[in-house]
Design a protein around this motif. Structure first.
Motif, short mmCIF file in Angstrom:
data_model
loop_
_atom_site.label_atom_id
_atom_site.label_comp_id
_atom_site.label_asym_id
_atom_site.label_seq_id
_atom_site.Cartn_x
_atom_site.Cartn_y
_atom_site.Cartn_z
N ARG A 10 0.83 -1.21 0.00
CA ARG A 10 0.00 0.00 0.00
C ARG A 10 0.86 1.25 0.00
O ARG A 10 0.63 2.18 -0.78
N GLU A 14 1.13 4.14 -2.95
CA GLU A 14 0.87 5.55 -2.66
C GLU A 14 2.10 6.41 -2.98
O GLU A 14 1.97 7.52 -3.49
N TYR A 186 -10.49 9.37 6.84
CA TYR A 186 -9.37 8.50 7.19
C TYR A 186 -9.66 7.72 8.48
O TYR A 186 -9.50 6.50 8.52
N GLU A 190 -10.50 3.87 7.93
CA GLU A 190 -9.31 3.06 8.18
C GLU A 190 -8.94 2.87 9.65
O GLU A 190 -8.02 2.12 9.96
N TYR A 199 -14.62 -2.82 4.90
CA TYR A 199 -13.61 -3.57 4.15
C TYR A 199 -13.94 -5.05 4.12
O TYR A 199 -13.74 -5.73 3.10
N THR A 265 -7.96 1.65 -5.20
CA THR A 265 -9.13 0.94 -4.66
C THR A 265 -9.57 -0.14 -5.63
O THR A 265 -9.75 0.13 -6.81
N HIS A 271 -10.37 -3.35 -0.77
CA HIS A 271 -9.01 -2.82 -0.73
C HIS A 271 -9.01 -1.39 -1.27
O HIS A 271 -9.60 -1.11 -2.29
N THR A 273 -7.33 2.96 -0.09
CA THR A 273 -7.00 3.91 0.97
C THR A 273 -7.44 5.31 0.61
O THR A 273 -7.55 5.66 -0.57
#
Length: 338
Positions: A10, A14, A186, A190, A199, A265, A271, A273
């Motif tokens: 991940r 990013e 966020y 998450e 998720y 995504t 999956h 972020t």
């Protein structure tokens, strides 16, 4: 071990997106330094990107569950159109502050209602999200056109226009709202139990349901939250134009899908972020603004955006196939060793 690998993957994805953003920003700055790298242009992007970013986050939360929300823009415009009847009334001229507050509340209530409609049909009736949101997209658009007769509603208090055009300590107000929304997303997506459940549904809804989680309730709140984010985006759009119209922000639907997929995504859910999505939003914003400054036809820009989406989907599919083959070979090797 698998969690560590997933975390590294991940962060790597990013970081790659961030490098692409920096590279594109520098490229556009070199190609048109006298126009792209101006305070006015940077400020314009800071006013426009929050609208797009909020729409992308509204799309992302639905995609995380393996669904989609094609009604984000029409739900947003319907919300602002309903609020516009209050904002453009005589009440707005006599009590501008109270009128703006009431208008914003009404707008958000309609946005929540649109989310409840989508969420109820998806979660409790079981209709496919694409079909549901395609239907509500048309429904919301039809209602908006009926209310406005195809035109726009204007004459809002000047105070309302400040939401989309004003600054606070030199920072555009839309950007401040956007940052607050990003932080909230966020922690909600998450770093919360509800986010984990979202998720899990995206990974395997049946297994999640049998684990004791009320998947229907979670899905309902997913579409409500999606409606809230798109409603906030609608407020920013209508306040920037200081009017409400059905086709405002209509291009954001496919751009939002592009940003969500480009941001990492998984289109099948489970999956993704917030960081990946917002970097992808910034990339698309730079491409769009830069090509517009260079004089590229806006229809060509749409072709480029669509091409990027297709290329990313193909790349992700090819990567998945290669990973699956590697896993099969590893398992075969382990079996041979045993």
């Amino acid at each position: 071990m698998n969690k560590m690998k997933d975390l590294r993957s991940r962060h790597s994805s990013e970081f790659t997106l961030l490098l692409i953003f920096v590279g594109l920003f520098v490229l556009m700055a070199v190609l048109s330094p006298d126009r792209f790298m101006t305070v006015n242009n940077i400020k314009t992007m800071a006013f426009q990107m929050p609208e797009f970013g909020l729409m992308a986050l509204a799309m992302m939360i639905a995609v995380l569950t393996g669904g989609i929300n094609l009604s984000i823009t029409t739900g947003a415009t319907l919300s602002t159109i309903v609020a516009a009847f209050i904002l453009s009334s005589e009440f707005g001229k006599e009590h501008p502050l109270l009128c703006v507050l009431v208008g914003v509340v009404v707008c958000m209530l309609v946005a929540v209602a649109s989310g409840i409609v989508n969420g109820t049909i998806v979660a409790y009736i079981g209709v496919a999200p694409m079909l549901v949101t395609l239907g509500t997209k048309t429904l919301f658009e039809g209602l908006g056109l009926n209310f406005t007769k195809g035109g726009s509603i204007s004459g809002f208090p000047e105070l309302y226009a400040e939401i989309g055009n004003g600054t606070l300590l030199g920072i555009p107000i839309p950007m401040i709202i956007y940052v607050i929304a990003l932080v909230a997303c966020y922690f909600l997506f998450e770093r919360s139990v509800w986010g984990t459940e979202v998720y899990m549904i995206g990974c395997n809804e049946t297994a999640t349901r049998f684990s004791g989680i009320n998947t229907k309730k979670v899905l309902l709140w997913v579409y409500i939250y999606s409606g809230i984010l798109s409603g906030i985006a609608g407020i920013l759009i209508s306040s920037r134009y200081n009017s409400a119209k059905t086709d405002y922000g209509s291009s954001y639907v496919m751009q939002a899908v592009s940003a969500v997929v480009l941001g990492g995504t998984s289109i099948s859910g489970g999956h993704g972020t917030v960081a990946g999505t917002i970097i992808a939003v910034a990339i698309i914003q730079v491409i769009s603004t830069g090509l517009n400054i260079l004089g590229v036809n806006r229809y060509i820009i749409n072709i480029i955006t669509g091409g990027i989406l297709i290329a990313v989907l193909i790349l992700r599919y090819a990567t998945k196939v290669m990973d699956d083959k590697k896993k099969i070979k590893m398992r075969a090797a382990q079996g041979t060793t045993k």
